[in-house]
Design a protein around this motif. Structure first.
Motif, PDB file in Angstrom:
ATOM      1  N   ALA A  16      13.301   8.074 -85.884  1.00 15.73           N
ATOM      2  CA  ALA A  16      12.070   7.313 -85.278  1.00 15.73           C
ATOM      3  C   ALA A  16      12.453   6.272 -84.122  1.00 15.73           C
ATOM      4  CB  ALA A  16      11.127   6.762 -86.148  1.00 15.73           C
ATOM      5  N   PHE A  19      13.675   8.149 -81.126  1.00 18.11           N
ATOM      6  CA  PHE A  19      12.664   8.430 -80.325  1.00 18.11           C
ATOM      7  C   PHE A  19      12.178   7.348 -79.266  1.00 18.11           C
ATOM      8  CE2 PHE A  19      11.709  12.073 -83.521  1.00 18.11           C
ATOM      9  CZ  PHE A  19      12.358  13.008 -82.961  1.00 18.11           C
ATOM     10  N   CYS A  20      11.783   6.119 -80.309  1.00 18.80           N
ATOM     11  CA  CYS A  20      11.145   5.144 -79.377  1.00 18.80           C
ATOM     12  C   CYS A  20      12.135   4.529 -78.190  1.00 18.80           C
ATOM     13  CB  CYS A  20      10.950   3.943 -80.366  1.00 18.80           C
ATOM     14  SG  CYS A  20       9.427   4.475 -81.455  1.00 18.80           S
ATOM     15  N   TYR A  22      14.449   6.240 -76.505  1.00 20.28           N
ATOM     16  CA  TYR A  22      14.218   7.212 -75.332  1.00 20.28           C
ATOM     17  C   TYR A  22      12.991   6.909 -74.654  1.00 20.28           C
ATOM     18  CZ  TYR A  22      12.925  11.544 -73.032  1.00 20.28           C
ATOM     19  OH  TYR A  22      12.666  12.572 -72.320  1.00 20.28           O
ATOM     20  N   ARG A  23      11.862   6.541 -75.397  1.00 23.79           N
ATOM     21  CA  ARG A  23      10.649   6.404 -74.540  1.00 23.79           C
ATOM     22  C   ARG A  23      10.631   5.023 -73.893  1.00 23.79           C
ATOM     23  NH1 ARG A  23       8.128   9.427 -72.020  1.00 23.79           N
ATOM     24  NH2 ARG A  23       7.227  10.994 -73.311  1.00 23.79           N
ATOM     25  N   PRO A  28       6.764   7.120 -68.261  1.00 22.71           N
ATOM     26  CA  PRO A  28       6.125   7.363 -67.189  1.00 22.71           C
ATOM     27  C   PRO A  28       5.314   6.074 -66.386  1.00 22.71           C
ATOM     28  CG  PRO A  28       4.855   8.261 -68.794  1.00 22.71           C
ATOM     29  CD  PRO A  28       6.276   7.949 -69.461  1.00 22.71           C
ATOM     30  N   SER A  31       2.945   0.763 -69.783  1.00 19.28           N
ATOM     31  CA  SER A  31       1.992   0.396 -71.029  1.00 19.28           C
ATOM     32  C   SER A  31       3.025   1.519 -72.204  1.00 19.28           C
ATOM     33  CB  SER A  31       0.714   0.871 -70.892  1.00 19.28           C
ATOM     34  OG  SER A  31       0.622   1.885 -70.388  1.00 19.28           O
ATOM     35  N   ASP A  32       3.420   2.451 -71.704  1.00 18.04           N
ATOM     36  CA  ASP A  32       4.409   3.393 -72.481  1.00 18.04           C
ATOM     37  C   ASP A  32       5.470   2.722 -73.163  1.00 18.04           C
ATOM     38  OD1 ASP A  32       3.082   5.915 -72.944  1.00 18.04           O
ATOM     39  OD2 ASP A  32       3.425   6.214 -70.874  1.00 18.04           O
ATOM     40  N   VAL A  34       5.908  -0.502 -73.316  1.00 19.02           N
ATOM     41  CA  VAL A  34       5.454  -1.557 -74.490  1.00 19.02           C
ATOM     42  C   VAL A  34       5.156  -0.987 -75.799  1.00 19.02           C
ATOM     43  CG1 VAL A  34       3.931  -3.622 -75.002  1.00 19.02           C
ATOM     44  CG2 VAL A  34       4.769  -3.214 -72.561  1.00 19.02           C
ATOM     45  N   LEU A  35       4.453  -0.154 -75.744  1.00 17.48           N
ATOM     46  CA  LEU A  35       3.866   0.597 -76.965  1.00 17.48           C
ATOM     47  C   LEU A  35       5.090   1.198 -77.700  1.00 17.48           C
ATOM     48  CD1 LEU A  35       1.684   2.006 -78.617  1.00 17.48           C
ATOM     49  CD2 LEU A  35       1.721   3.971 -77.404  1.00 17.48           C
ATOM     50  N   ALA A  36       5.998   1.707 -77.092  1.00 14.13           N
ATOM     51  CA  ALA A  36       7.412   1.969 -77.627  1.00 14.13           C
ATOM     52  C   ALA A  36       8.183   0.922 -78.232  1.00 14.13           C
ATOM     53  CB  ALA A  36       8.313   2.709 -76.772  1.00 14.13           C
ATOM     54  N   THR A  39       6.272   0.015 -81.477  1.00 12.53           N
ATOM     55  CA  THR A  39       6.525   0.939 -82.471  1.00 12.53           C
ATOM     56  C   THR A  39       7.985   0.467 -82.908  1.00 12.53           C
ATOM     57  OG1 THR A  39       5.438   2.414 -81.439  1.00 12.53           O
ATOM     58  CG2 THR A  39       6.507   3.179 -83.128  1.00 12.53           C
TER      59      THR A  39
ATOM     60  N   GLY B  20       6.786   8.018 -90.560  1.00 13.05           N
ATOM     61  CA  GLY B  20       7.273   7.049 -89.614  1.00 13.05           C
ATOM     62  C   GLY B  20       8.067   8.051 -88.448  1.00 13.05           C
ATOM     63  N   ALA B  21       8.606   9.138 -89.068  1.00 13.82           N
ATOM     64  CA  ALA B  21       9.305   9.976 -87.995  1.00 13.82           C
ATOM     65  C   ALA B  21       8.250  10.569 -87.002  1.00 13.82           C
ATOM     66  CB  ALA B  21      10.069  11.038 -88.682  1.00 13.82           C
ATOM     67  N   SER B  24       6.503   8.282 -84.516  1.00 16.12           N
ATOM     68  CA  SER B  24       7.223   8.098 -83.365  1.00 16.12           C
ATOM     69  C   SER B  24       7.706   9.305 -82.362  1.00 16.12           C
ATOM     70  CB  SER B  24       8.954   7.430 -83.882  1.00 16.12           C
ATOM     71  OG  SER B  24       8.476   6.161 -84.379  1.00 16.12           O
ATOM     72  N   LEU B  27       5.111   9.894 -79.759  1.00 21.58           N
ATOM     73  CA  LEU B  27       5.337   8.991 -78.455  1.00 21.58           C
ATOM     74  C   LEU B  27       6.069   9.870 -77.588  1.00 21.58           C
ATOM     75  CD1 LEU B  27       6.830   5.427 -79.524  1.00 21.58           C
ATOM     76  CD2 LEU B  27       4.655   5.828 -77.998  1.00 21.58           C
ATOM     77  N   VAL B  28       7.047  10.803 -78.019  1.00 20.14           N
ATOM     78  CA  VAL B  28       7.670  11.588 -76.937  1.00 20.14           C
ATOM     79  C   VAL B  28       7.015  12.834 -76.644  1.00 20.14           C
ATOM     80  CG1 VAL B  28      10.193  12.786 -76.745  1.00 20.14           C
ATOM     81  CG2 VAL B  28      10.039  10.835 -78.132  1.00 20.14           C
ATOM     82  N   ARG B  36      -0.938   9.094 -76.478  1.00 17.78           N
ATOM     83  CA  ARG B  36       0.193   8.823 -77.003  1.00 17.78           C
ATOM     84  C   ARG B  36       0.099   7.359 -77.782  1.00 17.78           C
ATOM     85  NH1 ARG B  36       3.138   8.524 -72.079  1.00 17.78           N
ATOM     86  NH2 ARG B  36       3.028  10.553 -71.795  1.00 17.78           N
ATOM     87  N   PRO B  40       1.669   6.163 -83.055  1.00 18.60           N
ATOM     88  CA  PRO B  40       2.203   4.714 -83.663  1.00 18.60           C
ATOM     89  C   PRO B  40       1.073   3.940 -84.398  1.00 18.60           C
ATOM     90  CG  PRO B  40       2.883   5.059 -81.411  1.00 18.60           C
ATOM     91  CD  PRO B  40       1.813   6.143 -81.705  1.00 18.60           C
ATOM     92  N   ILE B  88      -3.016  -2.730 -75.973  1.00 18.12           N
ATOM     93  CA  ILE B  88      -2.408  -2.023 -74.915  1.00 18.12           C
ATOM     94  C   ILE B  88      -3.263  -0.844 -74.244  1.00 18.12           C
ATOM     95  CG2 ILE B  88      -0.738  -0.082 -74.882  1.00 18.12           C
ATOM     96  CD1 ILE B  88       0.801  -1.571 -77.215  1.00 18.12           C
ATOM     97  N   HIS B  92      -3.619  -0.526 -70.128  1.00 18.54           N
ATOM     98  CA  HIS B  92      -3.225   0.924 -69.424  1.00 18.54           C
ATOM     99  C   HIS B  92      -4.310   1.073 -68.630  1.00 18.54           C
ATOM    100  CE1 HIS B  92      -2.481   4.977 -68.577  1.00 18.54           C
ATOM    101  NE2 HIS B  92      -3.517   5.197 -69.204  1.00 18.54           N
ATOM    102  N   LEU B  95      -4.140  -0.964 -65.608  1.00 18.95           N
ATOM    103  CA  LEU B  95      -2.800  -0.697 -64.630  1.00 18.95           C
ATOM    104  C   LEU B  95      -3.084   0.397 -63.833  1.00 18.95           C
ATOM    105  CD1 LEU B  95       0.418  -1.550 -66.883  1.00 18.95           C
ATOM    106  CD2 LEU B  95      -0.483  -2.553 -64.765  1.00 18.95           C
TER     107      LEU B  95
END
Lengths: 89, 134
Positions: A16, A19-20, A22-23, A28, A31-32, A34-36, A39, B20-21, B24, B27-28, B36, B40, B88, B92, B95
């Motif tokens: 996990a 993944f975070c 990577y994000r 993009p 806000s993404d 900060v969300l990552a 998390t 948890g996995a 996350s 997110l991807v 998205r 989380p 958030i 968003h 923004l």
């Protein structure tokens, strides 16, 4: 069996975190990212708690609490900065 | 440690790790920033909650110590996770969306982020100046 479950949970949370990460690197929008990051703090709480179970102590409670507090405050500070252009008005 | 307790703790750990996995991975995987947000805020909270309950149970069954600390962390996360999600989402919207791209929110209100009504709202009106400056 407990050791096996612990290993599975730790592996899941390490995945996990990747993944975070990577994000955070490829995102993009702001806000993404900060969300990552938010998390990532939550996953870190789980990882520290799992480490505590493995070691058989409860002394990592302070570390998890600090992660929870700092993660929440930093996310709120970011959102406030975006919305108002200032954190402490 | 008895066998049922060990099974229960192991099940909690597996559930927590899977949540948890998946949280996350969302997110991807998910296509849109607003979707998205969904992964989380729900799954990671439930996953961490299961891990914290497993930690409490392990302390109790292994060492005979009742530890309430984890409950504090879980309570804090349950209170703050919706707040961070809301903040958030608001950032968003602010923004990446123009005001006229969004649908009308309802009767005679406006989106709180674009706060045109905030000036007319008595709750956010400026306080009167202190007496010595009048």
């Amino acid at each position: 069996m407990l050791e096996l479950a612990l290993g599975f949970a730790i592996g899941c949370y390490v995945l996990a975190q990747l993944f975070c990460l990577y994000r955070v690197v490829i995102a993009p929008g702001l806000s993404d990212r900060v969300l990552a990051l938010d998390t990532m703090t939550i996953n870190m709480i789980a990882l520290i708690t799992l480490f505590g179970i493995r070691q058989g102590t409860a002394i990592y409670f302070e570390a998890t609490m600090l992660f929870a507090l700092v993660g929440f405050v930093s996310t709120v500070a970011f959102a406030k900065f975006v919305l108002r252009g200032d954190i402490i008005e | 440690m008895t066998a049922p307790a060990e099974i229960a703790i192991a099940a909690l750990l597996v559930i927590g790790g899977a949540f948890g996995a998946v949280g996350s991975w969302a997110l991807v995987r998910l296509p849109d920033p607003m979707t998205r947000l969904h992964g989380p805020t729900k799954a990671a909270t439930l996953g961490v909650g299961a891990v914290l309950v497993a930690s409490m149970a392990a302390m109790w069954f292994r060492h005979g110590i009742v530890s309430w600390h984890e409950l504090l962390v879980a309570l804090f996360l349950f209170v703050t996770a919706p707040l961070t999600g809301l903040f958030i989402a608001k950032a968003h919207l602010h923004l990446s969306w123009q005001r006229d791209e969004l649908p009308r929110p309802g009767a005679d209100t406006d989106w709180a982020t674009y706060a045109e009504r905030a000036a007319a709202n008595p709750a956010t009106e400026a306080a009167p100046p202190p007496p010595h400056r009048r």
